[in-house]
Design a protein around this motif. Structure first.
Motif, PDB file in Angstrom:
ATOM      1  N   SER A  56       0.883  -1.298  -0.256  1.00  0.00           N
ATOM      2  CA  SER A  56      -0.160   0.152  -0.064  1.00  0.00           C
ATOM      3  C   SER A  56       0.902   1.330  -0.049  1.00  0.00           C
ATOM      4  O   SER A  56       2.025   1.141   0.081  1.00  0.00           O
ATOM      5  N   HIS A  57       0.231   2.438  -0.296  1.00  0.00           N
ATOM      6  CA  HIS A  57       0.779   3.676   0.081  1.00  0.00           C
ATOM      7  C   HIS A  57       1.619   3.921   1.227  1.00  0.00           C
ATOM      8  O   HIS A  57       2.403   4.719   1.479  1.00  0.00           O
ATOM      9  N   ARG A  58       0.927   3.178   2.325  1.00  0.00           N
ATOM     10  CA  ARG A  58       1.602   3.464   3.537  1.00  0.00           C
ATOM     11  C   ARG A  58       2.623   2.252   3.972  1.00  0.00           C
ATOM     12  O   ARG A  58       3.260   1.909   5.053  1.00  0.00           O
ATOM     13  N   ARG A  60       2.588  -1.057   3.895  1.00  0.00           N
ATOM     14  CA  ARG A  60       2.102  -2.062   4.381  1.00  0.00           C
ATOM     15  C   ARG A  60       1.397  -2.929   3.278  1.00  0.00           C
ATOM     16  O   ARG A  60       1.013  -2.664   2.209  1.00  0.00           O
ATOM     17  N   GLN A  62      -1.139  -5.201   1.121  1.00  0.00           N
ATOM     18  CA  GLN A  62      -2.508  -5.204   0.989  1.00  0.00           C
ATOM     19  C   GLN A  62      -2.736  -6.252  -0.072  1.00  0.00           C
ATOM     20  O   GLN A  62      -1.763  -6.785  -0.705  1.00  0.00           O
ATOM     21  N   TRP A  74     -10.187  -1.254  -0.618  1.00  0.00           N
ATOM     22  CA  TRP A  74      -9.030  -1.162   0.170  1.00  0.00           C
ATOM     23  C   TRP A  74      -7.822  -0.269  -0.040  1.00  0.00           C
ATOM     24  O   TRP A  74      -7.223   0.436   0.679  1.00  0.00           O
ATOM     25  N   ALA A  75      -7.435  -0.350  -1.582  1.00  0.00           N
ATOM     26  CA  ALA A  75      -6.456   0.421  -2.039  1.00  0.00           C
ATOM     27  C   ALA A  75      -6.728   1.813  -2.119  1.00  0.00           C
ATOM     28  O   ALA A  75      -5.564   2.582  -1.516  1.00  0.00           O
ATOM     29  N   ASN A  78      -6.381   3.056   1.609  1.00  0.00           N
ATOM     30  CA  ASN A  78      -4.897   3.166   2.003  1.00  0.00           C
ATOM     31  C   ASN A  78      -4.359   4.322   1.360  1.00  0.00           C
ATOM     32  O   ASN A  78      -3.625   5.177   2.137  1.00  0.00           O
ATOM     33  N   THR A  81      -5.677   7.427   3.119  1.00  0.00           N
ATOM     34  CA  THR A  81      -5.099   7.558   4.418  1.00  0.00           C
ATOM     35  C   THR A  81      -3.666   8.176   4.467  1.00  0.00           C
ATOM     36  O   THR A  81      -3.329   8.987   5.196  1.00  0.00           O
ATOM     37  N   ALA A  82      -2.972   7.621   3.444  1.00  0.00           N
ATOM     38  CA  ALA A  82      -1.416   8.014   3.355  1.00  0.00           C
ATOM     39  C   ALA A  82      -1.631   9.637   2.832  1.00  0.00           C
ATOM     40  O   ALA A  82      -0.581  10.529   3.299  1.00  0.00           O
ATOM     41  N   ARG A  87      -7.303   7.844   9.290  1.00  0.00           N
ATOM     42  CA  ARG A  87      -7.730   6.491   9.147  1.00  0.00           C
ATOM     43  C   ARG A  87      -8.860   6.631   8.301  1.00  0.00           C
ATOM     44  O   ARG A  87      -9.886   7.090   8.785  1.00  0.00           O
TER      45      ARG A  87
END
Length: 174
Positions: A56-58, A60, A62, A74-75, A78, A81-82, A87
């Motif tokens: 993910s962009h964070r 993490r 995915q 979800w992507a 993410n 969120t980044a 969140r």
């Protein structure tokens, strides 16, 4: 939130049939930062590869996703969120579009919101909500398929007649 004067929405039109989610994330980045893509098509394709990858962009893990199926919610969550530092959750609005619309209006008051629309069976397209009317009567979205800004009244969201492209049903608010 206003669209920046130094970039036409048409510049971020999705370059293919699968990259609406990526184009929406690129548009969110444009809205939230001073960054502007030198080559929007390349930026959108690169973003699509990232959104469907296993990271993910964070940075993490995915769940990876086949690119030919578009961008998973979800992507987009993410990526947002980044970009925002908040969140971001995905809300299933399909069974209760009125409630989904209320969530959309509240969220778009503070940040751009990814919105999945589709037909009665599947989510098929991602648009980016950028503003709501003060009274909540309508939401303005960037539609990457058209490369344009469109205002969609509350009634159309709540009755599954969204009209983003040929897609009628509100599915997810991200």
């Amino acid at each position: 939130m206003d669209w920046p004067a130094d970039l036409r929405p048409a510049a971020l039109k999705q370059p293919d049939a699968r990259s609406c989610g990526a184009a929406s994330v690129v548009a969110a980045r444009v809205l939230l930062t001073s960054w502007r893509p030198d080559d929007p098509g390349t930026a959108i394709r690169s973003e699509h590869r990232r959104l469907t990858s296993s990271h993910s962009h964070r940075e993490r893990f995915q769940v990876p996703w086949p690119r030919r199926l578009g961008t998973p919610p979800w992507a987009v969550a993410n990526a947002l969120t980044a970009l925002t530092g908040e969140r971001i959750a995905t809300v299933n609005a399909r069974p209760r579009p009125g409630l989904g619309y209320d969530v959309l209006v509240e969220q778009v008051r503070t940040r751009p919101v990814g919105v999945y629309v589709g037909n009665r069976w599947l989510p098929r397209h991602v648009v980016l909500a950028i503003a709501a009317a003060d009274d909540g009567a309508a939401v303005r979205v960037f539609d990457p398929a058209r490369g344009d800004l469109v205002t969609v009244p509350r009634e159309r969201w709540q009755t599954h007649r969204v009209g983003a492209g040929r897609w009628s049903h509100l599915w997810f608010v991200v």
